[in-house]
Design an enzyme around this catalytic site. Sequence first.
Site, short mmCIF file in Angstrom:
data_model
loop_
_atom_site.label_atom_id
_atom_site.label_comp_id
_atom_site.label_asym_id
_atom_site.label_seq_id
_atom_site.Cartn_x
_atom_site.Cartn_y
_atom_site.Cartn_z
N CYS A 8 0.87 -1.17 0.00
CA CYS A 8 0.00 0.00 0.00
C CYS A 8 0.91 1.22 0.00
CB CYS A 8 -0.97 -0.03 1.18
SG CYS A 8 -0.17 -0.07 2.80
N ARG A 9 0.50 2.29 0.63
CA ARG A 9 1.34 3.48 0.68
C ARG A 9 2.46 3.31 1.68
NH1 ARG A 9 2.10 8.11 3.40
NH2 ARG A 9 0.49 7.69 4.91
#
Length: 124
Positions: A84-85
């Site tokens: 993800c981030r």
Amino acid sequence: MFKRTAIWLMSLLSLSAYSANVSNISQQELLAADLKNLVIVDVRTPEEFKEGHVPNAINVPLSEIVDNPAILSSSKEKSIVLYCRSGYRAGKAAEALHKDGYQNLSHLEGDMQGWLKEGLAVEK
């Protein structure tokens, strides 16, 4: 003080459960991996994915994985790399998938922030 300690302990237990079920894969290992038996899953939102993602990744947002872990059932026998981030959503996705019987789960070290920091190519 008690609440803060309890929250910290719950976070630590959650993290240890997550890490026990998921191995890490480095950016360089991912770049060298054989994509035939590997699925790279970006669990960010479609908007984040469109801004740039790891090459060959598919977008399956965390909310879809939590609501329906079987969404990746066609890839259940393959190795699945999640990112993800910054790592939180990938961890939650790994928990949901592991509970649904997925065994070959990996987490991309550094997630998207690390990928960008290293100046690695992205797809849009």
